[in-house]
Design an enzyme around this catalytic site. Sequence first.
Site, mmCIF file in Angstrom:
data_model
loop_
_atom_site.group_PDB
_atom_site.id
_atom_site.type_symbol
_atom_site.label_atom_id
_atom_site.label_comp_id
_atom_site.label_asym_id
_atom_site.label_seq_id
_atom_site.Cartn_x
_atom_site.Cartn_y
_atom_site.Cartn_z
ATOM 1 N N GLU A 120 17.039 17.079 -47.186
ATOM 2 C CA GLU A 120 16.393 17.832 -46.116
ATOM 3 C C GLU A 120 15.797 16.931 -45.046
ATOM 4 O OE1 GLU A 120 14.660 19.841 -49.901
ATOM 5 O OE2 GLU A 120 15.671 17.965 -49.431
ATOM 6 N N ASP A 170 33.827 -9.378 -20.653
ATOM 7 C CA ASP A 170 34.451 -10.161 -19.596
ATOM 8 C C ASP A 170 33.980 -11.601 -19.723
ATOM 9 O OD1 ASP A 170 35.894 -10.879 -17.411
ATOM 10 O OD2 ASP A 170 34.780 -9.693 -15.963
ATOM 11 N N ASN A 187 19.643 15.457 -60.335
ATOM 12 C CA ASN A 187 18.785 16.601 -60.631
ATOM 13 C C ASN A 187 19.572 17.912 -60.671
ATOM 14 O OD1 ASN A 187 16.498 15.051 -60.851
ATOM 15 N ND2 ASN A 187 15.901 15.315 -58.713
ATOM 16 N N ASP A 214 10.137 14.618 -50.323
ATOM 17 C CA ASP A 214 10.349 14.507 -48.881
ATOM 18 C C ASP A 214 9.221 13.719 -48.219
ATOM 19 O OD1 ASP A 214 12.636 15.974 -49.153
ATOM 20 O OD2 ASP A 214 11.748 17.874 -48.481
#
Length: 901
Positions: free
Chosen positions: A332, A375, A713, A742
């Site tokens: 998430e 270049d 999990n 999280d």
Amino acid sequence: MPEKAAAAGSGQTGEPSSVAVPLPGAASAAARRPTPPTSLQVLRSLDSGPRGLLEREAQKRLTRFGENTLPARRPVPWPRRFLRTLRDPFTSVLLCLGLVSALVSAWGTAAVTSALVIVSCLLRSTEEHRADRATAALHELVATTATVLRRHGSDAVAQARELPVGELVPGDVIRLAPGDLVPADVHLLRASGLTVHQSALTGESAPVVKQPVDAQARCAAGTGPPGAPDTGDDLFAQRQLCFQGSSVASGSGTAVVVATGGGTRFAAAYDRSARRRGASAFDRSVRGISWTLIRFMLITPPLVLMANAALRGRGLETLPFAVAVAVGLTPEMLPVIVTTVLARGASLLAGDHAVIVRRLPALHDLGAIDVLCLDKTGTLTQDRPVLDRTVGPTEEPDPLVLHWAAVNALWTLQLAELPAPDALDEAVLDAWDQQAGPDAVALLPVEEYDAVAALPFDPVRRLSTAVVRPPGRFATHVLVTKGAVEAVLERCDLDPAERNRLGALAAREAADGLRLLAVARTERPARLGPYTPADERGLTFLGFVALRDALTPSAADALDVLARRGVAVKVLTGDHPGTAARACRDLGLDPGQVLSAGEIDGLCDEELAGAAGRAMVFARCTPAHKARIVDALRSSGHTVGFLGDGVNDLPALYAADVGICPRNAVDVAREASDVVLAEKDLGAIDHAITAGRRSSGTIATYLRITLSSNLGNVIAMLAAGLLLPFLPMLPAQVLVQNLCFDAAQLAFAFDRPAPSVLSRPTVLRPRDFLRFITAFGLLNAAADLATFGVLALALHGSATDGQAAFHAGWFTENLLTQALVMLLLRTGRRTAQRRGGGPLRAAAAGLAAVGVLLPLTALGPLLGMGALPPVYFLLLATVLALYACGLGWARKRYERNRRSS
């Protein structure tokens, strides 16, 4: 045959010199070519005159044609930019999961996922908006005025005025001076020694001679100086035309404006560049990983529902749990972590190294670059020459050649009152000032000659002559001539065989990448009358002054650093093959076989892909060649960066995974680029690549850790759902567990990956990720299943609520294993055991503390978790110790296999 372009000041050639040989059929081809209109015809067609436009007429035309500005691309509104970020695959998946969660009344999951989507979109759109504002501020660095002739009345005298470039209209007569930017497409009316840099349009590093049609006609008729130019079929080779985007190198001129704004060639190239860029390396990587996970997520909920219905007789009451399992598989925080990491890296890069990242995913692409195309001029070499050596008629070094070349350069500059010496004259004078040794000391200082007269450089004669009187020799004048090889040789007393021999010598030196100036002299009796080009006859040839491009001081070290980082450099230039190869050799690089434009045209796409991977230098490249080479490299699986600064570089800037330009590039090149550098410097690119690899390494580490843990999990939950008579975790418990993980994962945004990440390109390859997360996910699932056994053993005969205790035990074990994964898969076991903190260690410690303490607090019963017997923690420690050993062994094996592959 190498094409030649005369440079300013002393007839020197802009590329290695060669002796001109008439081509068969050239006269007939020239006869068939349409004759360009004369200056008078152009003025009549524009209803203008040599004195310029009336003010009132200019105002009418300004209303009719509009301002002399490029068609503006409207800035992307912030709301639209915000909505555009929803196209990110993971963001879209999270949004869909939030909607599904809301449909099944899982309001907590829906709120969390929606909040993550909003935060991610805000971060990305805000950072890209800030980068666009920083790039827009660079427009202030561009000159905005031009010298225009305007009249207030029909009989009034024309006055030269400085006007904003935007007020120019077709028919305006303007004046051009050294250093001026050409403000529009113009047709020359008069010119004196005018040369123009067109590198922004054509890629030519040398200035190009420009002159009116009338002067070209005189030359072609034989009434002017020898060496009449051939305009050719290329529009940019038309010497009577100068184009917006070019700049005056030397000389002066008066011209009439023929096109402004959207009608210029500059605007035409700008319009062609306005196309969508193809998918970059970041887009391809994220898309591949996203679809792999999306397939897993689409399969998981139906499997959970069907398995529970078949084995446990459960119905739709397991739908929230199935959605929670799908959410548990999803990283998430990925949009938030990716955006935060990239935004932080871009911010540090701008602050520390003045490098602006205009498109955030480009920072990852910088880290993935394994081929850098650039270049030669301004990057590997400076835009100025230096002395390489002098060569006498016998092909031996001769300091006398440099002596007379310096006499010519000094006194031509003094007597002709030129505003400044040209680059090649400066190189000659600098070399003479630094000359040392007995041979140089024996020569007379160039300042002690008495100046008599000077015939300054003429771009058609392609040479200059200084007339001096040696000290004490009042009856003698010495004419010293210096310039293009063929122009000087034809004025010397040489038999045809000797002239051919010297021409062949010049051709060999040119093929070796040197620019040659021929030097000749003669003595004449002193006279009072003026000297003319007719006196440049019967000269004695002295030798050649050979010059090469000055190397950029930091180029060699920067190339060495890039090579150590696994980045191959490809030189794509419009210059002569010998010049480009010579610059590479001077920098210690082996150019190998140099591919020229003709050879590239003879290869199909598959053949070019193979040749582009082997070759290092590509010469005589047009814009189409550069873009085709970049496409060929990308089709071979390379991630390509391209450094350019001109309109001619636009196709390649769009074709590359990362378009890079310096801040002094033309406006359209800056708009087309993903990254803007403070200077055209390889060192700045190395800093950008390093920042990109740090960001990419952090994102890759986050993905590996999170996806492997999540997969483990999910496998364990699916197995437990089939083995247990109750749900292994309640949806609220899954949500809290995900929130904790999280929150801990935010530490990745401030993590610094291991130094080994900087040694090679960082690419997010879906197959590598799939192998990694499968192996480590199964190991994590094994630890979870072992925990089932531990829980069964610890809870056997216990008086506690078995279901609540099981939920608490698995909740604790999940957070502890995730904390171990964050440490051991990120840094390795040895590094994790060293002293010192860090955001990742602190986050892992906090996650472990929450896992152990939360079930013991008042929140535990509210979430359906009960008390655990002490023996469980002892058994769990054993499982975790075995799991840590397994992680360490698996990581070592993975790293070993990765290095061997």
